[in-house]
Design a protein around this motif. Structure first.
Motif, short mmCIF file in Angstrom:
data_model
loop_
_atom_site.label_atom_id
_atom_site.label_comp_id
_atom_site.label_asym_id
_atom_site.label_seq_id
_atom_site.Cartn_x
_atom_site.Cartn_y
_atom_site.Cartn_z
N GLU A 59 12.80 25.85 29.34
CA GLU A 59 12.79 25.78 27.88
C GLU A 59 11.35 25.64 27.42
OE1 GLU A 59 14.85 22.46 26.05
OE2 GLU A 59 14.50 23.26 24.03
N ALA A 60 10.96 26.47 26.45
CA ALA A 60 9.63 26.38 25.86
C ALA A 60 9.61 25.25 24.83
CB ALA A 60 9.28 27.70 25.18
N LEU A 62 6.98 23.04 22.19
CA LEU A 62 5.69 23.06 21.51
C LEU A 62 4.96 21.72 21.66
CD1 LEU A 62 3.93 24.82 19.64
CD2 LEU A 62 5.24 23.92 17.71
N ARG A 63 3.65 21.78 21.83
CA ARG A 63 2.82 20.58 21.93
C ARG A 63 1.63 20.67 20.99
NH1 ARG A 63 6.70 18.96 23.62
NH2 ARG A 63 7.22 18.00 25.60
N PRO A 74 6.83 16.19 18.86
CA PRO A 74 7.48 17.25 18.08
C PRO A 74 8.48 16.71 17.06
CG PRO A 74 7.49 17.80 20.40
CD PRO A 74 6.94 16.41 20.30
N VAL A 94 5.38 30.83 19.18
CA VAL A 94 6.03 30.22 20.35
C VAL A 94 6.91 31.25 21.05
CG1 VAL A 94 7.71 28.48 21.13
CG2 VAL A 94 6.01 27.86 19.40
N VAL A 119 14.75 27.62 17.89
CA VAL A 119 14.57 28.32 16.63
C VAL A 119 15.11 27.47 15.49
CG1 VAL A 119 15.10 30.41 15.32
CG2 VAL A 119 14.78 30.55 17.78
N SER A 120 14.27 27.26 14.47
CA SER A 120 14.67 26.44 13.32
C SER A 120 15.44 27.26 12.29
CB SER A 120 13.43 25.89 12.60
OG SER A 120 12.72 25.06 13.44
N GLU A 150 17.79 28.82 21.10
CA GLU A 150 18.52 27.57 20.89
C GLU A 150 18.60 27.27 19.40
OE1 GLU A 150 17.08 24.30 23.17
OE2 GLU A 150 17.28 25.36 25.08
N ASP A 181 21.53 20.22 21.44
CA ASP A 181 21.96 18.88 21.01
C ASP A 181 23.44 18.86 20.66
OD1 ASP A 181 19.23 18.44 21.19
OD2 ASP A 181 18.91 18.57 19.04
N GLU A 237 21.28 18.05 29.04
CA GLU A 237 19.89 17.71 28.72
C GLU A 237 19.60 16.27 29.09
OE1 GLU A 237 18.09 19.63 24.90
OE2 GLU A 237 19.77 18.38 24.33
N GLY A 238 18.37 16.01 29.50
CA GLY A 238 17.93 14.63 29.71
C GLY A 238 18.56 13.96 30.91
N VAL A 239 18.77 14.73 31.97
CA VAL A 239 19.31 14.14 33.21
C VAL A 239 18.18 13.40 33.92
CG1 VAL A 239 20.36 14.64 35.45
CG2 VAL A 239 21.04 15.95 33.42
N TYR A 259 14.14 14.79 33.50
CA TYR A 259 13.04 14.24 34.27
C TYR A 259 13.39 14.06 35.75
CZ TYR A 259 10.96 13.10 29.70
OH TYR A 259 10.44 13.15 28.43
P1 C2E Z 1 15.16 19.74 22.26
O1 C2E Z 1 15.10 21.18 21.98
O2 C2E Z 1 16.48 19.09 22.37
O3 C2E Z 1 14.30 19.54 23.58
C1 C2E Z 1 14.59 18.61 24.58
C2 C2E Z 1 13.72 17.39 24.44
O4 C2E Z 1 14.12 16.43 25.42
C3 C2E Z 1 12.23 17.66 24.72
O5 C2E Z 1 11.51 16.78 23.87
C4 C2E Z 1 12.10 17.24 26.18
O6 C2E Z 1 10.78 16.90 26.55
C5 C2E Z 1 13.01 16.04 26.21
N1 C2E Z 1 13.52 15.73 27.56
C6 C2E Z 1 13.86 16.59 28.53
N2 C2E Z 1 14.33 15.94 29.62
C7 C2E Z 1 14.28 14.63 29.33
C8 C2E Z 1 14.64 13.43 30.07
O7 C2E Z 1 15.09 13.47 31.21
N3 C2E Z 1 14.46 12.25 29.42
C9 C2E Z 1 13.95 12.18 28.16
N4 C2E Z 1 13.81 10.96 27.61
N5 C2E Z 1 13.62 13.28 27.43
C10 C2E Z 1 13.78 14.49 28.01
P2 C2E Z 1 10.25 17.24 23.02
O8 C2E Z 1 9.45 18.24 23.80
O9 C2E Z 1 9.60 16.00 22.55
O10 C2E Z 1 10.89 18.02 21.81
C11 C2E Z 1 11.67 17.37 20.85
C12 C2E Z 1 12.36 18.34 19.93
O11 C2E Z 1 11.42 19.07 19.13
C13 C2E Z 1 13.13 19.43 20.68
O12 C2E Z 1 14.36 18.93 21.12
C14 C2E Z 1 13.26 20.48 19.59
O13 C2E Z 1 14.30 20.15 18.72
C15 C2E Z 1 11.94 20.34 18.85
N6 C2E Z 1 11.02 21.38 19.32
C16 C2E Z 1 10.16 21.40 20.36
N7 C2E Z 1 9.49 22.57 20.44
C17 C2E Z 1 9.95 23.34 19.43
C18 C2E Z 1 9.66 24.68 18.96
O14 C2E Z 1 8.86 25.45 19.53
N8 C2E Z 1 10.34 25.10 17.85
C19 C2E Z 1 11.26 24.32 17.22
N9 C2E Z 1 11.88 24.81 16.14
N10 C2E Z 1 11.56 23.08 17.62
C20 C2E Z 1 10.93 22.59 18.71
#
Ligand code: C2E
Ligand code: MG
Ligand code: MG
Ligand code: MG
Length: 284
Positions: A59-60, A62-63, A74, A94, A119-120, A150, A181, A237-239, A259
């Motif tokens: 999964e891509a 953004l940072r 994010p 992205v 995608v938003s 997504e 989610d 997600e989040g295993v 993780y």
């Molecule tokens: P998301 O799409 O549900 O992405 C999964 C989030 O869970 C990611 O957080 C990821 O780093 C985190 N994660 C994955 N495995 C684990 C784990 O085992 N434990 C924990 N505690 N966390 C885990 P991240 O990268 O902080 O992104 C948060 C949200 O920001 C994303 O949730 C998504 O909704 C949004 N986001 C990130 N990048 C983009 C993007 O390019 N475009 C859009 N529209 N939204 C984005």
């Protein structure tokens, strides 16, 4: 958020709001500058088939590292990007970055590798979204069936007719759709069936409920069963623990992101990690 709410209940709400809005505007300008100066980047979190413990995609994500050198989460800046409309351009970038990386990985020999991109709503409902999606695919020559978008449940609630039409076009391109989610957005099950998506992503909160204290993960189990009866794929997600992985596999969910297996990685780290091969990916 809970903290801010508490505070506002015994101070002047309007004063707090003012600070909050100023802060948001400041962040919006900083985000735009970061985007224009190419200081945003994309990381990739592997998605694993738990049976073989091998990566099947990523999964891509953004940072943003701000001027002070700190990462802005994010969850803080995506809402601002959405609210300001910046997400349309940033999201397209992205998407293109992820497609370029996808084709790069295919060329390295990981030929079945899949790429998921968030995608938003604002992107999805933009009149030029489909065009930019097609352009990303033709410019990068990424195979459409290895790209997955997504979306969230709330998008299905806002404007189901628009969504169904857009999804139809996307599916005609061969691009896959997953619901991110899943279980947190209260969308109706009849909507879900009409949307004709390819995959559900079990929200981290429900995976978290699988633990050795009390949790059996009854909601996660139910989502797996739902995916089975709709005949679509499911990923957790989040295993983070072996217990969660084993329990999910017991439910019949074989795909995972978390993780326990891998954290989000930079482009170069992902390539290096993939190149290390099975002995390196596998858990003990
Ligand atoms: P998301 O799409 O549900 O992405 C999964 C989030 O869970 C990611 O957080 C990821 O780093 C985190 N994660 C994955 N495995 C684990 C784990 O085992 N434990 C924990 N505690 N966390 C885990 P991240 O990268 O902080 O992104 C948060 C949200 O920001 C994303 O949730 C998504 O909704 C949004 N986001 C990130 N990048 C983009 C993007 O390019 N475009 C859009 N529209 N939204 C984005
Ligand atoms: Mg996502
Ligand atoms: Mg998610
Ligand atoms: Mg999320």
């Amino acid at each position: 958020r809970a903290k801010a709410h508490q505070r506002s209940s015994h101070s002047y709400f309007t004063v707090d709001m003012g600070v909050e809005i100023r802060e948001r505007v400041r962040m919006m300008h900083a985000l735009r500058a970061a985007f224009e100066n190419e200081r945003l980047f994309v990381v990739y979190q592997p998605q694993i088939d738990m049976r073989t413990q091998s990566p099947v995609g990523a999964e891509a994500l953004l940072r943003w590292k701000n001027e002070e050198g700190q990462f802005v989460p994010p969850d803080q800046f995506i809402p601002i990007a959405e609210y300001s409309g910046l997400i349309v351009d940033i999201g397209e970038w992205v998407l293109r970055s992820a497609c370029f990386e996808l084709i790069h990985l295919h060329n390295l020999g990981f030929t079945d590798f899949k790429m998921a991109v968030n995608v938003s709503q604002a992107q999805f409902s933009h009149p030029l979204f489909l065009q930019s999606l097609e352009r990303a695919l033709t410019d990068t020559r990424a195979p459409a069936n290895c790209l997955e978008l997504e979306i969230t449940e709330s998008m299905a609630m806002n404007d189901p007719e628009m969504l169904i039409k857009t999804l139809h076009h996307i599916k005609q391109l061969g691009v896959q759709i997953s619901i991110d989610d899943f279980g947190t957005g209260f969308s109706s099950l009849s909507h879900l069936q009409k949307l004709n998506v390819d995959k559900l992503k079990i929200d981290r909160a429900f995976v978290n409920e699988i633990n050795d204290k009390s949790g059996e993960g009854s909601i996660a189990k139910m989502i797996v069963q739902l995916s089975q009866s709709l005949n679509i794929k499911v990923i957790a997600e989040g295993v983070e623990t072996k217990l969660q992985a084993d329990t999910l596999m017991g439910f019949g969910c074989h795909l995972a992101q978390g993780y326990l297996y891998a954290r989000p990685k930079t482009q170069l780290d992902l390539r290096a990690w993939l190149a290390q091969g099975p002995d390196h990916w596998r858990l003990n």
